[in-house]
Each structure stands twice: as structure tokens, then as C-alpha cells.
Design an enzyme around this catalytic site. Structure first.
Site: not given
Ligand code: IMP
Length: 176
Positions: A45, A100-101, A104, A132, A154-155, A161, A167
Site C-alpha cells: 500500500g 505506512e499507507d 487502522d 483512522k 474504507f478507502v 486497494d 491502487r
Molecule cells: P491495521 O493493521 O489494522 O492498522 O491495518 C493496516 C493495513 O491494513 C494497512 O497497511 C492496509 O494495507 C490495510 N488497510 C487498513 N485500512 C484500509 C483501508 O481503508 N483501505 C485499504 N486498506 C486498508
């Protein structure tokens, strides 16, 4: 706009992203001017973000990548992390900035930070294009650079993606 089975609408346009990325690049260049930081991009991402960000960093630095996945093609985090590609660089004594992208739940970030800490870097900070805040499960002390805080949408786009699609979009879109 339709991507696979879901509808999306604009959230952050390319121009706004570009301006913010420039500011973060300047900030990182200032904060790390006396060291030679190692940027670790978290694939897939962050590939566009890191490519744009690095062009605004005007100090000596190195870049490497790791590949982690937690979404497995859906719109909710599975809270399980798949470690696809490990970093190949010795990070002992180095100043690390993870790129990081999106943060979440924060699960991926905590996983990576804990793993890197075992290798005894001098410092670790996290830079994420998106955050978020309402989804974050545990505070991340290392999270210092944030592009945009968004609601629990969700983005997709600008590297992010849905089912591996979207992407390539220049703007960021949210699920309707
Ligand atoms: P986390 O581990 O829950 O913080 O999620 C991190 C990873 O989940 C990110 O690096 C993304 O690859 C994916 N992710 C989280 N939210 C989104 C979203 O809204 N759209 C797309 N990918 C997401």
C-alpha cells in the site's frame, strides 16, 4: 465509482495529497538532517506514498521495503498478519522511519515495530499517510508523522486497494 462490487466517492484529491506529502518530506529532512535515516516502506500500500515522499527528502538516506498483509482482500482487518517479505538490511544502531499507507487498528504497525526493536535500532518512528483514530486499538508511541486523520471509512486509491484494485488511482476515495 465502482470497484469490484463496491461504490466509492472522492475523499482526498491528488493536489491535497501532494501538498501534504511535500510538508512531511520537509519535516523529515529537518528532523533527520544530522543522521542517515533508513526508511522502511511497508508494501504494497505505501508504494506511491514512499515514491512521492522520498523525492521531497533532501538529506542522505536509505530506503528498503518489507511486505506485510492483514486485510486479505476484504474491507475489515483480520487482526492476523502475514509476513511476506522481510527486510534485508542490518538495522542495529540505525535511525528507522517506517512508512505506512494507513494505520487502522494499529496491529500491523505494532507487529512491525516490535519485530524491528529486537534488532536494536537507535530509534524507530512511524510515518503514515492516513490514520483512522477511531479504529486504533492501542496507542502507538512511535507514530510521529501523519498525513491525514480520517473517519472510519474504507478507502482506496493512491496505493490502497480493494481486492487488489484501485491502487493506481491518483485521488483517495471512500466507500459509500
Ligand atoms: P491495521 O493493521 O489494522 O492498522 O491495518 C493496516 C493495513 O491494513 C494497512 O497497511 C492496509 O494495507 C490495510 N488497510 C487498513 N485500512 C484500509 C483501508 O481503508 N483501505 C485499504 N486498506 C486498508
Amino acid at each position: 465509482m465502482k470497484i469490484a462490487d463496491l461504490d466509492f466517492e472522492p475523499l482526498i484529491n491528488a493536489d491535497t495529497i501532494e501538498k501534504r506529502v511535500k510538508v512531511i518530506g520537509a519535516q523529515l529532512s529537518e528532523d533527520y538532517k544530522d543522521t542517515k535515516p533508513l526508511f522502511i516502506g511497508v508494501l504494497n500500500g505505501s508504494f506511491l506514498f514512499i515514491a512521492d515522499l522520498i523525492k521531497h527528502i533532501d538529506i542522505p538516506c536509505e530506503i528498503t521495503f518489507t511486505k506485510l498483509a492483514s486485510y486479505y482482500g476484504g474491507t475489515k482487518s483480520t487482526l492476523k498478519i502475514r509476513d511476506d517479505i522481510d527486510i534485508s538490511v542490518d538495522i542495529k544502531g540505525r535511525d528507522i522511519v517506517i512508512i505506512e499507507d494507513i494505520v487502522d487498528t494499529g496491529n500491523t504497525a505494532h507487529y512491525l515495530i516490535d519485530k524491528l526493536k529486537l534488532k536494536e535500532p537507535a530509534s524507530i518512528k512511524l510515518c503514515s499517510l492516513l490514520l483512522k483514530p477511531a479504529s486504533l486499538l492501542t496507542k502507538i508511541d512511535e507514530l510521529k508523522y501523519i498525513g491525514f486523520e480520517i473517519e472510519n471509512h474504507f478507502v482506496v486509491g493512491y496505493g490502497l486497494d480493494y481486492k487488489e484494485m484501485g491502487r493506481n488511482l491518483k485521488d483517495i476515495y471512500k466507500k459509500v
